[in-house]
Design an enzyme around this catalytic site. Structure first.
Site, PDB file in Angstrom:
ATOM      1  N   LYS A 196     170.614  55.323 -45.598  1.00 26.32           N
ATOM      2  CA  LYS A 196     171.677  56.180 -46.008  1.00 26.32           C
ATOM      3  C   LYS A 196     172.239  56.971 -44.899  1.00 26.32           C
ATOM      4  CE  LYS A 196     169.251  57.993 -50.121  1.00 26.32           C
ATOM      5  NZ  LYS A 196     168.363  59.047 -50.902  1.00 26.32           N
ATOM      6  N   LYS A 212     164.456  62.193 -40.376  1.00 24.31           N
ATOM      7  CA  LYS A 212     164.776  63.008 -41.400  1.00 24.31           C
ATOM      8  C   LYS A 212     164.572  62.393 -42.647  1.00 24.31           C
ATOM      9  CE  LYS A 212     167.118  67.011 -42.210  1.00 24.31           C
ATOM     10  NZ  LYS A 212     166.233  67.118 -43.120  1.00 24.31           N
ATOM     11  N   ASP A 257     176.956  57.925 -41.193  1.00 24.35           N
ATOM     12  CA  ASP A 257     177.123  58.228 -39.663  1.00 24.35           C
ATOM     13  C   ASP A 257     176.290  59.640 -39.334  1.00 24.35           C
ATOM     14  OD1 ASP A 257     178.633  55.958 -38.844  1.00 24.35           O
ATOM     15  OD2 ASP A 257     180.365  56.738 -39.654  1.00 24.35           O
ATOM     16  N   SER A 307     172.415  68.709 -44.846  1.00 28.60           N
ATOM     17  CA  SER A 307     171.004  68.866 -43.940  1.00 28.60           C
ATOM     18  C   SER A 307     171.229  68.668 -42.497  1.00 28.60           C
ATOM     19  CB  SER A 307     169.749  68.180 -44.446  1.00 28.60           C
ATOM     20  OG  SER A 307     169.207  68.451 -45.590  1.00 28.60           O
ATOM     21  N   HIS A 352     162.811  54.708 -35.684  1.00 32.33           N
ATOM     22  CA  HIS A 352     163.116  55.593 -34.520  1.00 32.33           C
ATOM     23  C   HIS A 352     164.502  55.001 -33.674  1.00 32.33           C
ATOM     24  CE1 HIS A 352     158.524  56.449 -34.404  1.00 32.33           C
ATOM     25  NE2 HIS A 352     159.234  57.345 -35.287  1.00 32.33           N
ATOM     26  N   HIS A 353     165.183  54.539 -34.429  1.00 29.71           N
ATOM     27  CA  HIS A 353     166.398  54.061 -33.778  1.00 29.71           C
ATOM     28  C   HIS A 353     167.442  55.227 -33.393  1.00 29.71           C
ATOM     29  CE1 HIS A 353     168.449  54.520 -37.586  1.00 29.71           C
ATOM     30  NE2 HIS A 353     169.458  54.399 -36.984  1.00 29.71           N
ATOM     31  N   LYS A 395     160.006  60.616 -44.756  1.00 28.50           N
ATOM     32  CA  LYS A 395     159.922  61.056 -46.018  1.00 28.50           C
ATOM     33  C   LYS A 395     158.331  61.567 -45.888  1.00 28.50           C
ATOM     34  CE  LYS A 395     162.213  61.644 -49.807  1.00 28.50           C
ATOM     35  NZ  LYS A 395     163.503  61.910 -50.096  1.00 28.50           N
TER      36      LYS A 395
END
Length: 477
Positions: free
Chosen positions: A101, A77, A106, A369, A71-72, A113
């Site tokens: 990733k 995603k 960035d 995405s 949650h940084h 997931k």
């Protein structure tokens, strides 16, 4: 636990341990308290669920997961996969990879997931829809989905269709949510999807390898000329990623000498026409017996053929300690997640093989995405505001050039220059810039800290970016 389940658990634990080993190698180059590094390793939230769905006249209990690794950055995603092999360890591992990733390229997301333990090949479309919609409602109940919370995407066994059902379910349960389109990516264009998403991961693989092949110090170290033209390439896996990567390499002038699938592989030292192979696959159900090619029954043997570039784009752990010393490729591009084990990594490193790691190379999908998510939040398609302006500016510029030079520019060239950027042009431009920038950040860090491999350098880069995010939040002392 049955022997089969024990075997599966062992495979996934091994996969997770691979990530931990790579993380630990990178930790040696990072000056921060050990406990804080451990925090980055762990998954922040694991949601395991069982829900009933009526299939035919029977009630079937479905096992499913959604894991939020970090949650940084928010939202989290990550894709949703449908497979009978789905289990918690696998989903946790893939969520961790998503975190790393996103940090490298960035993209301001934490990693997550999802997975549903079903075989979509043996379930009707009607029942897949029921399961998808019920899964989405379970995520909504526990606040595990939303434009600013957690944004799913396609993965193994899922695609535009399933993402469309997820969006529709989300909107029906939460009507009036102005940013509902951004609750999921990988949607059809008609429902807020972005052009260029399908081929994004494969194109990202192509951009990353192309950039490597333009670097003198890397190419000269393995005795290859600069550029992709004439390079011999082998690709394992002709799913979405492998298929598009193969097409882009073929179009660039590379020679696709072998293609491998589950049932076997085909080989032609003079090169394979990717489009014709795909047509043959559609017509026959297999790539085997393709005209003017040699069949290889054992698909893993294709990995050991002579080539310049090997692209494993299918499963994890396909290159391991038992076959690593037989690999003849000079470059390995990890299009799949975790195709090379840590033991194989060591062997290949001593052989001088350059490995471009998965946590960088297959980040093209999440990058595009991100573009789709931004498009959905802005409620404006890419290119709408500047396309006509650019066309008018180019028209004026061409008129000035023709006036000064007293020459007419050919109609076809003029047409190409005048055309303003389409959405797909802007998406691909953004992806290309992201992959090139990511490559050089990994390379520069590798050189500065004298790190042996690109993989370790990529992990160091990623972890440092995550630490920086936590420090800005005031969480780390």
């Amino acid at each position: 636990m049955s022997k089969k389940n024990k075997s599966q658990a062992g495979t996934y634990n091994s996969f997770f341990s691979c990530i931990e080993k790579n993380f630990d190698k990178a930790a040696r180059f990072i000056s921060i308290e050990k406990g804080l590094l451990e925090q980055i390793k762990y998954c922040n939230a694991v949601y395991r669920m069982h829900f009933p769905v009526k299939i035919g006249k029977k009630i079937k209990v479905i096992e499913a997961y959604r894991v939020q690794h970090s949650h940084h950055k928010l939202p989290c995603k990550g894709g949703i996969r449908y497979s009978i092999k789905v289990n918690q360890d696998e989903i946790m591992t893939l969520a961790a990879l998503m975190t790393y990733k996103c940090a490298i390229v960035d993209v301001p997301f934490g990693g997550s997931k999802g997975g549903i333990k079903i075989d979509p090949q043996n379930i009707s479309v009607e029942n897949i829809e029921k399961i998808t919609r019920r899964y989405t409602s379970e995520l909504i109940k526990k606040n595990f989905i939303g434009p600013g919370i957690d944004v799913p995407a396609p993965d193994y066994g899922t695609g535009e269709r399933e993402m469309s059902w997820i969006f529709d379910t989300f909107l029906s349960i939460l009507p009036g949510e102005v940013d509902a389109l951004a609750c999921v990516t990988g949607k059809p264009i008609s429902q807020g999807g972005v052009r260029g998403r399908k081929e994004a991961t494969g194109l990202g693989v192509f951009y990353g390898i192309r950039e490597l092949c333009c670097m003198k110090e890397y190419m000269f170290s393995i005795g290859l000329d600069l550029g992709l033209d004439g390079k011999k390439v082998i690709i394992q896996g002709l799913g979405n990623v492998g298929y598009h990567a193969a097409n882009f390499f073929y179009e660039s002038g590379a020679i696709i000498v072998a293609l491998a699938e589950r049932e076997g592989a085909i080989y032609n030292k003079k090169g394979l026409n990717v489009s014709k192979v795909i047509l043959h696959l559609k017509n026959t159900g297999s790539i085997l017996n393709f005209p003017e090619s040699k069949n290889i029954k054992n698909t893993e043997k294709a990995l050991e053929l002579e080539c310049d570039i090997l692209i494993p784009a299918a499963l994890e752990n396909v290159i391991h300690k038992n076959n690593a010393n037989r690999i003849k490729a000079k470059i390995i591009g990890e299009a799949a997640n975790g195709p090379v084990t840590p033991e194989a990594d060591e062997i290949l490193g001593k052989m001088g093989v350059i490995i471009v790691p998965d946590i960088y190379l297959n980040a093209g999908g999440v990058t595009v995405s991100y573009f789709e998510w931004l498009k959905n939040l802005s409620h404006v398609r890419y290119g709408r505001m500047e396309k006509r302006f650019n066309e008018n500016m180019n028209f004026d510029l061409l008129q000035v050039i023709e006036t000064i030079s007293h020459k007419k520019i050919p109609k076809e060239k003029k047409k190409n220059i005048l055309r303003g950027p389409r959405e797909i042009d802007l998406v691909r431009s953004g992806l290309e810039d992201t992959m090139i920038s990511g490559f050089h950040k990994i390379h520069d860090l590798k050189k500065t800290l004298k790190i042996e491999t690109m993989r370790t350098s990529a992990f160091v880069l990623s972890i440092n970016k995550i630490i920086d995010s936590y420090e800005k939040l005031g969480i780390f002392p």
